[in-house]
Motif scaffolding. Structure first.
Motif, PDB file in Angstrom:
ATOM      1  N   GLU A 121       0.841  -1.201   0.000  1.00 13.90           N
ATOM      2  CA  GLU A 121       0.000   0.000   0.000  1.00 13.90           C
ATOM      3  C   GLU A 121       0.875   1.250   0.000  1.00 13.90           C
ATOM      4  O   GLU A 121       1.976   1.254   0.565  1.00 13.90           O
ATOM      5  CB  GLU A 121      -0.916   0.004   1.225  1.00 13.90           C
ATOM      6  CG  GLU A 121      -1.876  -1.181   1.265  1.00 13.90           C
ATOM      7  CD  GLU A 121      -2.774  -1.164   2.493  1.00 13.90           C
ATOM      8  OE1 GLU A 121      -2.578  -0.253   3.346  1.00 13.90           O
ATOM      9  OE2 GLU A 121      -3.651  -2.036   2.603  1.00 13.90           O
ATOM     10  N   ASP A 122       0.371   2.314  -0.624  1.00 17.99           N
ATOM     11  CA  ASP A 122       1.079   3.591  -0.626  1.00 17.99           C
ATOM     12  C   ASP A 122       1.356   4.028   0.813  1.00 17.99           C
ATOM     13  O   ASP A 122       0.523   3.837   1.704  1.00 17.99           O
ATOM     14  CB  ASP A 122       0.254   4.668  -1.324  1.00 17.99           C
ATOM     15  CG  ASP A 122       0.092   4.404  -2.820  1.00 17.99           C
ATOM     16  OD1 ASP A 122       0.795   3.514  -3.341  1.00 17.99           O
ATOM     17  OD2 ASP A 122      -0.734   5.088  -3.437  1.00 17.99           O
ATOM     18  N   GLN A 123       2.543   4.607   1.033  1.00 14.60           N
ATOM     19  CA  GLN A 123       2.912   5.024   2.382  1.00 14.60           C
ATOM     20  C   GLN A 123       3.570   6.396   2.366  1.00 14.60           C
ATOM     21  O   GLN A 123       4.255   6.754   1.406  1.00 14.60           O
ATOM     22  CB  GLN A 123       3.905   4.036   3.006  1.00 14.60           C
ATOM     23  CG  GLN A 123       3.305   2.701   3.393  1.00 14.60           C
ATOM     24  CD  GLN A 123       4.336   1.813   4.074  1.00 14.60           C
ATOM     25  OE1 GLN A 123       5.006   2.245   5.023  1.00 14.60           O
ATOM     26  NE2 GLN A 123       4.462   0.594   3.597  1.00 14.60           N
ATOM     27  N   THR A 124       3.366   7.136   3.444  1.00 11.77           N
ATOM     28  CA  THR A 124       4.107   8.368   3.702  1.00 11.77           C
ATOM     29  C   THR A 124       4.840   8.178   5.018  1.00 11.77           C
ATOM     30  O   THR A 124       4.221   7.977   6.062  1.00 11.77           O
ATOM     31  CB  THR A 124       3.171   9.586   3.801  1.00 11.77           C
ATOM     32  OG1 THR A 124       2.486   9.747   2.549  1.00 11.77           O
ATOM     33  CG2 THR A 124       3.963  10.843   4.106  1.00 11.77           C
ATOM     34  N   GLU A 182      10.678  16.048   9.502  1.00 13.52           N
ATOM     35  CA  GLU A 182       9.842  16.295  10.677  1.00 13.52           C
ATOM     36  C   GLU A 182       9.059  17.604  10.554  1.00 13.52           C
ATOM     37  O   GLU A 182       7.868  17.660  10.877  1.00 13.52           O
ATOM     38  CB  GLU A 182      10.728  16.334  11.932  1.00 13.52           C
ATOM     39  CG  GLU A 182       9.963  16.391  13.235  1.00 13.52           C
ATOM     40  CD  GLU A 182       9.400  15.042  13.666  1.00 13.52           C
ATOM     41  OE1 GLU A 182       8.236  15.025  14.104  1.00 13.52           O
ATOM     42  OE2 GLU A 182      10.107  14.041  13.551  1.00 13.52           O
ATOM     43  N   GLU A 183       9.705  18.658  10.061  1.00 15.07           N
ATOM     44  CA  GLU A 183       9.037  19.958   9.968  1.00 15.07           C
ATOM     45  C   GLU A 183       7.998  20.010   8.853  1.00 15.07           C
ATOM     46  O   GLU A 183       7.224  20.953   8.765  1.00 15.07           O
ATOM     47  CB  GLU A 183      10.072  21.078   9.774  1.00 15.07           C
ATOM     48  CG  GLU A 183      10.909  20.961   8.517  1.00 15.07           C
ATOM     49  CD  GLU A 183      12.191  20.171   8.746  1.00 15.07           C
ATOM     50  OE1 GLU A 183      13.113  20.295   7.920  1.00 15.07           O
ATOM     51  OE2 GLU A 183      12.260  19.444   9.764  1.00 15.07           O
ATOM     52  N   GLN A 184       7.967  18.996   8.003  1.00  8.59           N
ATOM     53  CA  GLN A 184       6.995  18.949   6.905  1.00  8.59           C
ATOM     54  C   GLN A 184       5.757  18.132   7.247  1.00  8.59           C
ATOM     55  O   GLN A 184       4.809  18.097   6.466  1.00  8.59           O
ATOM     56  CB  GLN A 184       7.638  18.347   5.650  1.00  8.59           C
ATOM     57  CG  GLN A 184       8.792  19.132   5.075  1.00  8.59           C
ATOM     58  CD  GLN A 184       9.444  18.404   3.908  1.00  8.59           C
ATOM     59  OE1 GLN A 184       9.705  17.202   3.966  1.00  8.59           O
ATOM     60  NE2 GLN A 184       9.682  19.135   2.824  1.00  8.59           N
ATOM     61  N   LEU A 185       5.754  17.489   8.397  1.00 10.32           N
ATOM     62  CA  LEU A 185       4.660  16.574   8.719  1.00 10.32           C
ATOM     63  C   LEU A 185       3.337  17.330   8.806  1.00 10.32           C
ATOM     64  O   LEU A 185       3.241  18.374   9.451  1.00 10.32           O
ATOM     65  CB  LEU A 185       4.930  15.867  10.050  1.00 10.32           C
ATOM     66  CG  LEU A 185       6.153  14.946  10.096  1.00 10.32           C
ATOM     67  CD1 LEU A 185       6.242  14.268  11.445  1.00 10.32           C
ATOM     68  CD2 LEU A 185       6.122  13.923   8.970  1.00 10.32           C
ATOM     69  N   PRO A 186       2.287  16.788   8.190  1.00 11.29           N
ATOM     70  CA  PRO A 186       0.984  17.449   8.251  1.00 11.29           C
ATOM     71  C   PRO A 186       0.349  17.270   9.628  1.00 11.29           C
ATOM     72  O   PRO A 186       0.708  16.369  10.390  1.00 11.29           O
ATOM     73  CB  PRO A 186       0.180  16.709   7.181  1.00 11.29           C
ATOM     74  CG  PRO A 186       0.804  15.353   7.105  1.00 11.29           C
ATOM     75  CD  PRO A 186       2.268  15.570   7.360  1.00 11.29           C
ATOM     76  N   LEU A 187      -0.608  18.138   9.942  1.00  9.63           N
ATOM     77  CA  LEU A 187      -1.359  17.977  11.184  1.00  9.63           C
ATOM     78  C   LEU A 187      -2.043  16.616  11.175  1.00  9.63           C
ATOM     79  O   LEU A 187      -2.598  16.182  10.155  1.00  9.63           O
ATOM     80  CB  LEU A 187      -2.407  19.089  11.311  1.00  9.63           C
ATOM     81  CG  LEU A 187      -1.864  20.506  11.546  1.00  9.63           C
ATOM     82  CD1 LEU A 187      -2.999  21.519  11.513  1.00  9.63           C
ATOM     83  CD2 LEU A 187      -1.108  20.580  12.872  1.00  9.63           C
ATOM     84  N   GLY A 188      -2.001  15.954  12.308  1.00 13.80           N
ATOM     85  CA  GLY A 188      -2.649  14.653  12.401  1.00 13.80           C
ATOM     86  C   GLY A 188      -1.735  13.492  12.099  1.00 13.80           C
ATOM     87  O   GLY A 188      -2.147  12.326  12.238  1.00 13.80           O
ATOM     88  N   CYS A 213       5.352  -1.702  17.025  1.00 13.88           N
ATOM     89  CA  CYS A 213       3.981  -1.345  16.686  1.00 13.88           C
ATOM     90  C   CYS A 213       4.027  -0.210  15.666  1.00 13.88           C
ATOM     91  O   CYS A 213       4.943   0.610  15.666  1.00 13.88           O
ATOM     92  CB  CYS A 213       3.144  -0.986  17.913  1.00 13.88           C
ATOM     93  SG  CYS A 213       3.499   0.594  18.689  1.00 13.88           S
ATOM     94  N   VAL A 214       3.034  -0.210  14.785  1.00 15.16           N
ATOM     95  CA  VAL A 214       2.995   0.731  13.667  1.00 15.16           C
ATOM     96  C   VAL A 214       1.652   1.448  13.682  1.00 15.16           C
ATOM     97  O   VAL A 214       0.597   0.812  13.730  1.00 15.16           O
ATOM     98  CB  VAL A 214       3.178  -0.003  12.325  1.00 15.16           C
ATOM     99  CG1 VAL A 214       3.265   0.998  11.183  1.00 15.16           C
ATOM    100  CG2 VAL A 214       4.419  -0.890  12.359  1.00 15.16           C
ATOM    101  N   ALA A 215       1.705   2.773  13.667  1.00 14.96           N
ATOM    102  CA  ALA A 215       0.478   3.591  13.652  1.00 14.96           C
ATOM    103  C   ALA A 215       0.316   4.195  12.259  1.00 14.96           C
ATOM    104  O   ALA A 215       1.231   4.847  11.753  1.00 14.96           O
ATOM    105  CB  ALA A 215       0.564   4.690  14.703  1.00 14.96           C
ATOM    106  N   THR A 216      -0.867   3.991  11.666  1.00 20.39           N
ATOM    107  CA  THR A 216      -1.109   4.447  10.296  1.00 20.39           C
ATOM    108  C   THR A 216      -2.453   5.140  10.195  1.00 20.39           C
ATOM    109  O   THR A 216      -3.463   4.638  10.682  1.00 20.39           O
ATOM    110  CB  THR A 216      -1.093   3.260   9.309  1.00 20.39           C
ATOM    111  OG1 THR A 216       0.153   2.563   9.422  1.00 20.39           O
ATOM    112  CG2 THR A 216      -1.278   3.736   7.875  1.00 20.39           C
ATOM    113  N   ASN A 217      -2.449   6.320   9.580  1.00 22.67           N
ATOM    114  CA  ASN A 217      -3.707   6.966   9.194  1.00 22.67           C
ATOM    115  C   ASN A 217      -3.505   7.620   7.837  1.00 22.67           C
ATOM    116  O   ASN A 217      -2.469   7.411   7.176  1.00 22.67           O
ATOM    117  CB  ASN A 217      -4.201   7.954  10.266  1.00 22.67           C
ATOM    118  CG  ASN A 217      -3.270   9.148  10.448  1.00 22.67           C
ATOM    119  OD1 ASN A 217      -2.353   9.375   9.660  1.00 22.67           O
ATOM    120  ND2 ASN A 217      -3.519   9.919  11.497  1.00 22.67           N
ATOM    121  N   SER A 218      -4.461   8.418   7.403  1.00 24.82           N
ATOM    122  CA  SER A 218      -4.388   9.003   6.064  1.00 24.82           C
ATOM    123  C   SER A 218      -3.241   9.992   5.917  1.00 24.82           C
ATOM    124  O   SER A 218      -2.846  10.338   4.798  1.00 24.82           O
ATOM    125  CB  SER A 218      -5.715   9.682   5.719  1.00 24.82           C
ATOM    126  OG  SER A 218      -6.051  10.662   6.700  1.00 24.82           O
TER     127      SER A 218
END
Length: 256
Positions: free
Chosen positions: A40-43, A127-133, A207-212
């Motif tokens: 799956e696509d990942q960021t 790190e400074e580019q990470l979107p909110l959430g 453990c891996v945390a994934t959201n949109s």
């Protein structure tokens, strides 16, 4: 003019032929590859981890290969871990590098009857580019020593918006609780609960945390499964960190 065969006789002749064809096909049972898990696509986060999982079924069992920009993956930071006799594979990239690792990664499943392909895109952010959430690991698993046949719980809590989904890797391979006949469960909190611990449960857990918004990995933590406390010898376990030891007799403890 020769008489036409009776309808009943035609059926008698055809049925054995169809049965024989079915037996021949069943005897071989060969089939082209079919994907059962696709990457799956990942960021991901620069300096972090990305894992792509790919698995196929078929007869003969297919083999999985990974390509990046038309070339087989090869780098000291790229690791390919096979499972299911090579019909499953994890492509792990660590540590992630901005631009250098951003690409389309292609999974190919091949057997003697054919070849199929699928792909996924990897994006890497500083790190400074990470979107909110973007997911955060609020509590990751910690080193744990458990007595054989006891229950071990590896903790994980994550935040983000939307609420991230939590999954687990053991020794770089995905943990599938459904394959454990109920012995391994992922709790609603995200923790991984392992009942009736066995030596095969010993390993390195993440453990891996994934959201949109993206994917974040916890720091890895080792789970050690030991025999009854009375059987433990006063020894330093070579694979443990230098300041961790296992001690014997009543009052058995892990010292750090």
């Amino acid at each position: 003019m020769a008489p036409e065969p009776a309808p009943g006789r035609t059926m008698v002749l055809l049925v054995p032929a169809l049965v024989m064809l079915g037996l021949v096909a069943g005897a071989h049972g060969d089939s082209k590859p079919v994907f059962v898990k696709v990457p799956e696509d990942q960021t991901g986060l620069s300096g972090g981890v990305a894992s792509f999982v790919c698995q196929a079924t078929g007869e003969p069992k297919p083999r999985i290969t990974w390509m990046k920009k038309g070339k087989k993956v090869s780098s000291q930071r790229f690791e390919v871990i096979e499972f299911d006799d090579g019909a499953g594979s994890v492509l792990r990239i660590q540590p992630l590098r901005v631009q250098r690792d951003e690409a389309i990664y292609e999974c190919t499943a091949t057997n003697s009857l054919g070849e199929i392909n699928t792909s996924a895109k990897l994006s890497v952010l500083e790190e400074e580019q990470l979107p909110l959430g973007f997911p955060s690991i609020d509590m990751g698993p910690q080193l744990k020593v458990v007595e054989k046949a006891r229950t071990a719980t590896m903790l994980c809590a994550a935040g983000g918006n939307p609420d991230p989904e939590i999954s687990w890797f053991k020794d770089f391979l995905p943990v599938d609780p459904a394959a454990s006949n109920g012995r391994i469960k992922q709790l609603r909190s995200g923790a991984l609960q392992i009942e009736s611990s066995e030596e095969s449960d010993q390993g390195k857990y993440e453990c891996v945390a994934t959201n949109s918004a993206g994917t974040r990995y916890s720091a890895p933590a080792n789970l050690y499964v030991r025999g009854p406390a009375s059987a433990w010898s006063p020894t330093r376990v070579s694979s443990l960190p230098s300041r961790v030891c296992v001690c014997e007799r009543v009052g058995t403890h892990v010292c750090m």
